[in-house]
Design a protein around this motif. Structure first.
Motif: not given
Length: 368
Positions: A14-37
């Motif tokens: 029941g714990v929602s896991i949120w990432l405490d970080d963001l950068s354009r690199e995470r977005l453009e490399t697909g890193n954020l999408a991978a963390l979601v998946a």
């Protein structure tokens, strides 16, 4: 795709896991999408420190900085466009999560921390950021200073979803929840659909132990030293008890379409190497809470974290005893809370100033 079973089990508890970080690199490399998946990430939080680091280290902003410089943008406008573009893109990455469950899929962006003591300035910038990102799954971060409380009510009253940040103590947390409910009541009078308004209350954890442990070590008695590492968890568990009380109250129940303001555990990276590196995750598991983690903490939990069931509910009496024991050995908890709030605001202002300086330098370099 290699799914982290340990993080999956945390999400299933029941714990929602949120990432405490963001950068354009995470977005453009697909890193954020991978963390979601792969890592059960269902949200993102940002702050001025995160953006200062991203822009100082990231070459992926160069093209946009060049365009902004050519258009005559100053640092303030450039920062707004750079950061809201990143948050908008992150909202899009998480849109599917949001569509499935609007409590999650959220991305937070903070108002200028220099406005922490300026109610009207905070309200104005909350509106600006809400309009600039223009995504239903964005949350505007407003600090829980005394001046921030009416800004929270005003923003919620206009239908703006809010992440209330820099909460350290129970009394202020109760005031935050009251501000949220007052905002809902205002929105209801304005005919706004309450079901579309969401909020989280970011209760800071590790910084409490860092400051109190320092004071306990200075006291040096056996009784004092025995309390090391206990204050932050006790404080957070008491906060959860206050959450249950407030949102079970008749006042909130008169708003049947409204959503509860979920507790969010922030500052969950362990700062003392003597403590387990997953301490503020494992010991704050409760259904319905959010835990926003730096990636290092997330990776540690994925590697060796253990879900031991609900480690929060029903521990109010035990937690109150910890705070009473702290008072008995000579720790002034109210002084700790005041110090932490002032330090928190100051640190974010420093990061904001660093961000302004970085972008100013980058714009000047492009114009040469």
């Amino acid at each position: 795709m290699q799914v982290s079973e340990r993080l999956k089990s945390l999400a299933e508890a029941g714990v929602s896991i949120w990432l405490d970080d963001l950068s354009r690199e995470r977005l453009e490399t697909g890193n954020l999408a991978a963390l979601v998946a792969e890592s059960s990430v269902v949200g993102v939080t940002t702050n001025p420190t995160i953006f200062a680091g991203a822009l100082a280290d990231g070459e992926r902003y160069a093209a946009q900085l060049t365009a902004l410089a050519a258009d005559g943008a100053d640092a303030a406008r450039a920062i707004t466009e750079l950061t809201t573009d990143d948050v908008r893109a992150a909202c899009d990455v998480l849109r599917e999560v949001y569509d499935a469950d609007p409590f999650d899929g959220r991305v937070s962006i903070e108002v200028d921390p220099g406005l922490a003591r300026d109610t009207e300035g905070t309200i104005a910038q909350a509106r600006e950021l809400w309009a600039a990102v223009d995504r239903p799954n964005v949350m505007i971060k407003i600090p829980a200073t005394e001046e921030g409380l009416p800004a929270i009510t005003a923003a919620i009253g206009e239908g703006i979803s809010v992440n209330v940040t820099l909460i350290f103590g129970i009394d202020r947390y109760r005031a935050v929840m009251d501000a949220y409910i007052a905002g809902l009541e205002k929105a209801q009078r304005a005919g706004i659909d309450l079901s579309r308004i969401h909020s989280v209350a970011s209760f800071f954890v590790s910084r409490v132990d860092s400051e109190i442990d320092k004071r306990l070590d200075a006291l040096g008695t056996a009784e004092a030293v025995a309390l090391r590492g206990k204050a932050a968890l006790a404080n957070a568990r008491l906060a959860y008890a206050a959450f249950e009380e407030t949102f079970g109250d008749a006042r909130f129940r008169t708003l049947p379409a409204a959503n509860v303001q979920r507790p969010l555990w922030a500052s969950t990276g362990v700062k003392d190497p003597a403590y387990p590196d997953t301490l503020y995750v494992t010991q704050l598991v409760v259904d319905g809470a959010v835990n926003t983690m730096p990636e290092k903490t997330m990776q540690a939990f994925a590697d060796h974290g253990v879900v031991e069931g609900d480690t929060v509910s029903g521990r109010g009496e035990e937690s109150a005893a910890v705070l009473a024991a702290l008072a008995e050995v000579g720790v002034d908890f109210d002084d700790v809370l005041a110090l932490l709030e002032d330090e928190g605001v100051s640190k974010f202002i420093t990061s904001w100033d660093e961000l302004v300086a970085t972008v100013t330098t980058q714009l000047a370099a492009v114009r040469r």
